[in-house]
Design a protein around this motif. Sequence first.
Motif, mmCIF file in Angstrom:
data_model
loop_
_atom_site.group_PDB
_atom_site.id
_atom_site.type_symbol
_atom_site.label_atom_id
_atom_site.label_comp_id
_atom_site.label_asym_id
_atom_site.label_seq_id
_atom_site.Cartn_x
_atom_site.Cartn_y
_atom_site.Cartn_z
ATOM 1 N N LEU A 176 18.048 -0.086 16.576
ATOM 2 C CA LEU A 176 17.275 -1.165 17.546
ATOM 3 C C LEU A 176 17.052 -2.126 17.129
ATOM 4 C CD1 LEU A 176 18.889 -2.045 20.588
ATOM 5 C CD2 LEU A 176 16.677 -1.186 21.576
ATOM 6 N N PRO A 177 17.521 -3.233 17.136
ATOM 7 C CA PRO A 177 15.668 -3.881 16.709
ATOM 8 C C PRO A 177 14.933 -4.720 18.504
ATOM 9 C CG PRO A 177 17.888 -5.569 17.993
ATOM 10 C CD PRO A 177 18.439 -4.227 17.595
ATOM 11 N N LYS A 178 13.485 -4.206 17.984
ATOM 12 C CA LYS A 178 12.364 -4.253 18.799
ATOM 13 C C LYS A 178 12.447 -4.992 19.632
ATOM 14 C CE LYS A 178 7.092 -3.672 18.635
ATOM 15 N NZ LYS A 178 6.353 -4.430 18.494
ATOM 16 N N PRO A 179 13.010 -5.989 19.693
ATOM 17 C CA PRO A 179 12.522 -7.315 20.600
ATOM 18 C C PRO A 179 14.185 -6.690 21.721
ATOM 19 C CG PRO A 179 13.184 -8.956 18.575
ATOM 20 C CD PRO A 179 13.524 -7.118 18.311
ATOM 21 N N LEU A 180 14.370 -5.933 21.673
ATOM 22 C CA LEU A 180 15.438 -5.272 21.995
ATOM 23 C C LEU A 180 15.522 -3.969 23.374
ATOM 24 C CD1 LEU A 180 19.479 -6.077 20.838
ATOM 25 C CD2 LEU A 180 17.660 -7.453 22.417
ATOM 26 N N VAL A 181 14.202 -3.541 22.461
ATOM 27 C CA VAL A 181 13.501 -1.936 23.089
ATOM 28 C C VAL A 181 13.347 -2.431 24.865
ATOM 29 C CG1 VAL A 181 11.301 -0.738 22.943
ATOM 30 C CG2 VAL A 181 12.849 -1.214 20.999
ATOM 31 N N PRO A 182 13.902 -0.949 25.459
ATOM 32 C CA PRO A 182 13.233 -1.714 26.506
ATOM 33 C C PRO A 182 12.471 -0.909 27.416
ATOM 34 C CG PRO A 182 14.211 -0.027 26.095
ATOM 35 C CD PRO A 182 14.814 -0.517 25.384
ATOM 36 N N VAL A 183 11.754 -2.534 27.700
ATOM 37 C CA VAL A 183 10.225 -1.790 28.749
ATOM 38 C C VAL A 183 10.636 -1.910 30.337
ATOM 39 C CG1 VAL A 183 8.037 -2.332 28.924
ATOM 40 C CG2 VAL A 183 9.391 -1.903 26.970
ATOM 41 N N ALA A 184 10.073 -1.187 31.633
ATOM 42 C CA ALA A 184 10.558 -0.936 32.768
ATOM 43 C C ALA A 184 11.952 -2.126 32.912
ATOM 44 C CB ALA A 184 9.318 -2.348 33.342
ATOM 45 N N ASN A 226 14.829 -16.665 16.361
ATOM 46 C CA ASN A 226 14.766 -16.506 14.990
ATOM 47 C C ASN A 226 15.070 -14.800 15.328
ATOM 48 O OD1 ASN A 226 12.803 -15.438 15.005
ATOM 49 N ND2 ASN A 226 12.293 -15.719 13.171
ATOM 50 N N VAL A 227 16.706 -14.244 14.198
ATOM 51 C CA VAL A 227 16.882 -13.067 13.468
ATOM 52 C C VAL A 227 16.584 -13.024 12.025
ATOM 53 C CG1 VAL A 227 18.142 -13.135 16.038
ATOM 54 C CG2 VAL A 227 19.214 -14.221 13.411
ATOM 55 N N HIS A 228 16.553 -11.284 12.187
ATOM 56 C CA HIS A 228 16.502 -10.934 10.878
ATOM 57 C C HIS A 228 17.419 -9.605 10.125
ATOM 58 C CE1 HIS A 228 16.173 -10.614 6.427
ATOM 59 N NE2 HIS A 228 15.133 -9.268 7.066
ATOM 60 N N TYR A 229 16.702 -8.363 11.345
ATOM 61 C CA TYR A 229 17.290 -7.157 11.069
ATOM 62 C C TYR A 229 17.559 -6.979 12.470
ATOM 63 C CZ TYR A 229 16.148 -2.212 12.510
ATOM 64 O OH TYR A 229 16.261 -1.215 12.232
ATOM 65 N N LEU A 230 19.161 -6.381 11.760
ATOM 66 C CA LEU A 230 20.196 -5.902 12.978
ATOM 67 C C LEU A 230 20.007 -7.656 14.026
ATOM 68 C CD1 LEU A 230 19.047 -2.770 14.393
ATOM 69 C CD2 LEU A 230 20.404 -3.417 12.595
ATOM 70 N N PRO A 231 20.377 -9.001 12.894
ATOM 71 C CA PRO A 231 20.536 -9.786 13.772
ATOM 72 C C PRO A 231 21.725 -9.601 14.674
ATOM 73 C CG PRO A 231 21.496 -10.173 12.358
ATOM 74 C CD PRO A 231 20.305 -8.328 11.907
ATOM 75 N N ASP A 232 23.021 -9.276 14.524
ATOM 76 C CA ASP A 232 24.268 -9.258 15.460
ATOM 77 C C ASP A 232 23.740 -9.333 17.029
ATOM 78 O OD1 ASP A 232 25.679 -10.545 13.228
ATOM 79 O OD2 ASP A 232 26.484 -8.936 13.128
ATOM 80 N N GLN A 233 22.605 -7.948 16.799
ATOM 81 C CA GLN A 233 22.774 -7.656 18.557
ATOM 82 C C GLN A 233 22.577 -8.346 18.993
ATOM 83 O OE1 GLN A 233 21.182 -3.087 18.857
ATOM 84 N NE2 GLN A 233 21.571 -2.655 17.361
ATOM 85 N N ILE A 234 21.131 -9.033 18.683
ATOM 86 C CA ILE A 234 20.078 -10.357 19.282
ATOM 87 C C ILE A 234 21.209 -11.501 19.836
ATOM 88 C CG2 ILE A 234 18.634 -11.531 19.735
ATOM 89 C CD1 ILE A 234 16.803 -9.724 17.643
ATOM 90 N N ILE A 235 21.786 -12.434 18.485
ATOM 91 C CA ILE A 235 22.967 -12.666 18.546
ATOM 92 C C ILE A 235 23.532 -12.116 20.248
ATOM 93 C CG2 ILE A 235 24.624 -13.846 17.889
ATOM 94 C CD1 ILE A 235 23.589 -13.434 15.342
ATOM 95 N N ASP A 236 24.294 -11.342 20.146
ATOM 96 C CA ASP A 236 25.629 -10.541 21.166
ATOM 97 C C ASP A 236 24.862 -10.679 22.527
ATOM 98 O OD1 ASP A 236 27.539 -10.378 19.276
ATOM 99 O OD2 ASP A 236 27.687 -8.592 19.286
ATOM 100 N N HIS A 237 23.585 -10.291 22.622
ATOM 101 C CA HIS A 237 22.555 -10.165 23.589
ATOM 102 C C HIS A 237 22.342 -10.961 24.405
ATOM 103 C CE1 HIS A 237 19.954 -8.568 26.569
ATOM 104 N NE2 HIS A 237 18.818 -9.223 26.183
ATOM 105 N N VAL A 238 22.337 -12.528 23.759
ATOM 106 C CA VAL A 238 21.593 -13.951 24.375
ATOM 107 C C VAL A 238 22.612 -14.572 24.443
ATOM 108 C CG1 VAL A 238 19.446 -13.549 22.890
ATOM 109 C CG2 VAL A 238 21.389 -14.747 21.487
ATOM 110 N N ALA A 239 24.083 -14.523 24.304
ATOM 111 C CA ALA A 239 25.018 -15.675 23.727
ATOM 112 C C ALA A 239 25.330 -16.165 25.633
ATOM 113 C CB ALA A 239 26.254 -14.727 23.231
ATOM 114 N N THR A 240 25.373 -15.127 26.343
ATOM 115 C CA THR A 240 25.081 -15.497 27.935
ATOM 116 C C THR A 240 24.520 -15.718 29.335
ATOM 117 O OG1 THR A 240 25.260 -12.712 28.702
ATOM 118 C CG2 THR A 240 26.811 -13.764 28.392
ATOM 119 N N ARG A 241 22.946 -16.269 27.595
ATOM 120 C CA ARG A 241 22.230 -16.292 28.728
ATOM 121 C C ARG A 241 22.179 -18.142 28.746
ATOM 122 N NH1 ARG A 241 16.902 -13.752 30.096
ATOM 123 N NH2 ARG A 241 15.993 -14.816 30.824
#
Length: 240
Positions: free
Chosen positions: A26-34, A57-72
Amino acid sequence: MSVKPTKAMVLAAGLGLRMRPLTDNLPKPLVPVAGQPLLDHVLDKLAAAGVTEAVVNVHYLPDQIIDHVATRTEPRITISDERDQVLGTGGAVVKALPLLGSEPFYHLNADTMWIDGVQPNLARLAEAFDPARMDILLLMAPTANSIGYAGCGDYAMLTDGALRRRKENQVVPFVYAGVAILSPALFKDAPSGEFSLTKLFDKANEQERLFGLRMEGVWMHVGTPDAVRAAEDAFLASVA
């Protein structure tokens, strides 16, 4: 003269090595907090500050972040894809500059979290940024009441907000909170390829164009799995 940035860059390309094993898959930006990914905490604050466009910007496990923000939609997200290169924090901004425009913009680490005081800190940064005197305005957290931070600080701060970098073996009262406003002019003679943004911080410091603003509220350094629980406790207590 204050500014009102409508664009931002969010650094989300890091490997998150110190956050393992949470970041093994899991890329760190997607680690859940609260109950919410770190990245969404940041993007929500940008939206509340009136930012309409954010470059992530994305590098590590980029597709997870791209998919996560796609609907934003707030803010609208543009991806700066670095999956095939390593640019560092400075090179990442240089690559994204065409997307960020010619006006000062917010710059945030995707893994930074904070609890605002009476006035949102992003609004305070915008009010305090003076392009005539500054190329960089950093949000500075007092080390004394920061959560999850045990270092020696980054800068001392003069009464006018001018910053002075910590010398070796010195302890200073403020740590950079991973939130800033940057002027595109800062990158005029920036090197190409990989380099650290700290290099430009130091250059602005030499030219006396590096300033800081003391954070109001509480900064949470979410750098390790143990720090996630401390940040959650502080965040949930603040909204209880």
